[in-house]
Each structure stands twice: as structure tokens, then as C-alpha cells.
Design an enzyme around this catalytic site. Structure first.
Site, mmCIF file in Angstrom:
data_model
loop_
_atom_site.group_PDB
_atom_site.id
_atom_site.type_symbol
_atom_site.label_atom_id
_atom_site.label_comp_id
_atom_site.label_asym_id
_atom_site.label_seq_id
_atom_site.Cartn_x
_atom_site.Cartn_y
_atom_site.Cartn_z
ATOM 1 N N HIS A 102 37.395 36.381 31.235
ATOM 2 C CA HIS A 102 36.624 35.348 31.927
ATOM 3 C C HIS A 102 35.147 35.710 32.016
ATOM 4 C CE1 HIS A 102 40.764 35.731 33.564
ATOM 5 N NE2 HIS A 102 40.806 34.455 33.241
HETATM 6 FE FE1 FES Z 1 38.871 37.802 34.567
HETATM 7 FE FE2 FES Z 1 38.218 40.225 33.665
HETATM 8 S S1 FES Z 1 36.924 38.531 33.951
HETATM 9 S S2 FES Z 1 40.187 39.487 34.211
#
Ligand code: FES
Length: 137
Positions: A102
């Protein structure tokens, strides 16, 4: 609980090794002088999870810090993906690690700098058993 002895003399400068302890990933990174300088030059008060670089290092047997070696958890503090780093050719916007799940960016001290992760990559329990071997648990 499990533990592992890691020979830090084998880690190429500017890279890292990844180890599994009790099924969990950890990073052992051999930082360059430039990476250490980056980690030390941050305005700590501006960080999401304020910690100095020194606070994230454990002393050697002689009581001094080995700033070249940084040891962290390899689990992103967002939802637990394993970030990529120097061995994958992507250290993110702050020179440390990048979590592709993410988009979390960690700096050369493993501190969260950008993206959804709430906390720095945790520093595990570890101790120097010699100048070149650390025991991580
Ligand atoms: Fe979501 Fe690493 S940014 S698990």
C-alpha cells in the site's frame, strides 16, 4: 521463543540479509556512511513515530554503537507485508525500504516516513555476542 546468530561480517556494504526467526522476517542491513548520515540528520520531532537513530541501535560488547548495522523487523507495521529494499533495487523515497502493498516508505533507520504504516519497523531483541556476531531473538 527462538533465536539466531547472524554473522554481520558477511553482509555487503549498502545491502542487507533477510532472516527468518520463528517464522518472522527480519532485516540486517549494513549501512553506508551516507545512509547513516541520512538517518542521523532527520528532524526527529517531525516524524510520525519519533525515534532517534541511536535509540534504534543496541551497543556492542564494548558499549559503543555500531552504526553501520541496523536490525529491524521485516514486517510492515501497516498490515504485515514484507517491504522491498536494496537487494530488490527499491529503497523507496527515503533510502530505506518500500512496502509495495500500500505504499509505505521507510528511511535508512527503518522509520516510517510516508504512506499508511503507523509505526517504525520494530527493532527486535538482539545483542552482540562478538564484534561480528549478533544474536537476534
Ligand atoms: Fe500496507 Fe505495508 S503498506 S502492508
Amino acid at each position: 521463543a527462538s533465536a539466531l546468530d547472524v554473522d554481520i561480517s558477511k553482509i555487503p556494504l549498502g545491502s542487507e540479509i533477510r532472516v527468518l526467526i520463528g517464522g518472522k522476517p527480519f532485516f540486517v542491513r549494513h549501512r553506508t556512511p551516507a545512509e547513516i548520515a541520512m538517518a542521523e540528520s532527520v528532524n526527529v520531532a517531525s516524524l510520525r513515530d519519533p525515534q532517534t537513530d541511536d535509540e534504534r541501535l543496541h551497543p556492542m560488547q564494548n558499549g559503543e554503537l555500531n552504526r553501520a548495522i541496523l536490525i529491524t523487523s521485516g514486517s510492515c507495521t501497516h498490515l504485515g507485508c514484507v517491504p522491498v529494499g536494496p537487494a530488490q533495487g527499491n529503497t523507496g523515497d527515503f533510502g530505506g525500504w518500500y512496502c509495495p502493498c500500500h505504499g509505505s516508505h521507510y528511511d535508512t533507520s527503518g522509520r516510517i516516513r510516508k504512506g499508511p504504516a503507523p509505526r517504525n519497523l520494530p527493532v527486535p531483541n538482539y545483542r552482540y555476542v562478538s564484534d561480528t556476531v549478533v544474536n537476534i531473538s
